[in-house]
Design a protein around this motif. Structure first.
Motif, short mmCIF file in Angstrom:
data_model
loop_
_atom_site.label_atom_id
_atom_site.label_comp_id
_atom_site.label_asym_id
_atom_site.label_seq_id
_atom_site.Cartn_x
_atom_site.Cartn_y
_atom_site.Cartn_z
N THR A 10 0.85 -1.19 0.00
CA THR A 10 0.00 0.00 0.00
C THR A 10 0.88 1.24 0.00
N TRP A 11 0.38 2.25 -0.64
CA TRP A 11 1.09 3.53 -0.70
C TRP A 11 0.24 4.55 0.02
N GLN A 12 0.87 5.23 0.94
CA GLN A 12 0.17 6.28 1.69
C GLN A 12 0.88 7.59 1.41
N MET A 13 0.08 8.55 0.98
CA MET A 13 0.61 9.86 0.64
C MET A 13 1.30 10.49 1.84
N PRO A 14 2.34 11.21 1.73
CA PRO A 14 3.00 11.55 0.48
C PRO A 14 4.15 10.59 0.13
N ARG A 15 4.73 9.89 1.11
CA ARG A 15 5.93 9.12 0.76
C ARG A 15 6.06 7.79 1.49
N ASP A 16 5.00 7.27 2.06
CA ASP A 16 5.08 6.00 2.80
C ASP A 16 4.60 4.83 1.94
N VAL A 17 5.39 3.78 1.95
CA VAL A 17 5.01 2.53 1.31
C VAL A 17 5.04 1.46 2.39
N ARG A 18 3.95 0.70 2.48
CA ARG A 18 3.88 -0.38 3.47
C ARG A 18 3.72 -1.70 2.75
N ILE A 19 4.46 -2.68 3.23
CA ILE A 19 4.40 -4.01 2.64
C ILE A 19 4.06 -5.00 3.76
N ARG A 20 2.98 -5.73 3.55
CA ARG A 20 2.60 -6.77 4.52
C ARG A 20 2.74 -8.12 3.82
N VAL A 21 3.54 -9.01 4.42
CA VAL A 21 3.80 -10.32 3.83
C VAL A 21 3.28 -11.40 4.77
N THR A 22 2.55 -12.35 4.19
CA THR A 22 2.08 -13.51 4.94
C THR A 22 2.83 -14.72 4.41
N GLU A 23 3.58 -15.38 5.31
CA GLU A 23 4.37 -16.54 4.92
C GLU A 23 3.58 -17.83 5.03
N ARG A 24 3.92 -18.78 4.17
CA ARG A 24 3.40 -20.13 4.29
C ARG A 24 4.22 -20.85 5.35
#
Length: 91
Positions: A10-24
């Protein structure tokens, strides 16, 4: 990336990028050519494990398959056998 079940970016204005990973997670192992295929609870192959098996991962026998690729279900003639076996192991 066979160990990744889901990734959400997800990108949140103005400069934040969030990555959520779900592992097997390894759930069962299938005997294969002197080693074991580690699979998750859905039967997706995570990796080939050689040597002594991990005692925390239950062994599932009687699943006939002709090949595999990490990150996918094994090539099976009777996929319902895998589904049933995984359900039994899950309790």
């Amino acid at each position: 990336m066979p160990w990744i079940a889901e990734a959400l970016v997800t990108w949140q204005m103005p400069r934040d990028v969030r990555i959520r990973v779900t592992e097997r997670e390894p759930f069962a192992r299938l005997p294969y050519l002197g080693g074991y295929l580690r699979v998750d609870a859905e039967g997706v192959v995570l990796q080939l494990q050689e040597g002594a098996p991990d005692p925390a991962v239950k062994e599932l026998r009687g699943i006939l398959f002709s090949g595999y690729a990490n990150g996918y279900l094994p090539d099976m003639e009777e996929p319902e056998r895998m589904e049933m076996g995984l359900r039994v192991l899950a309790g």
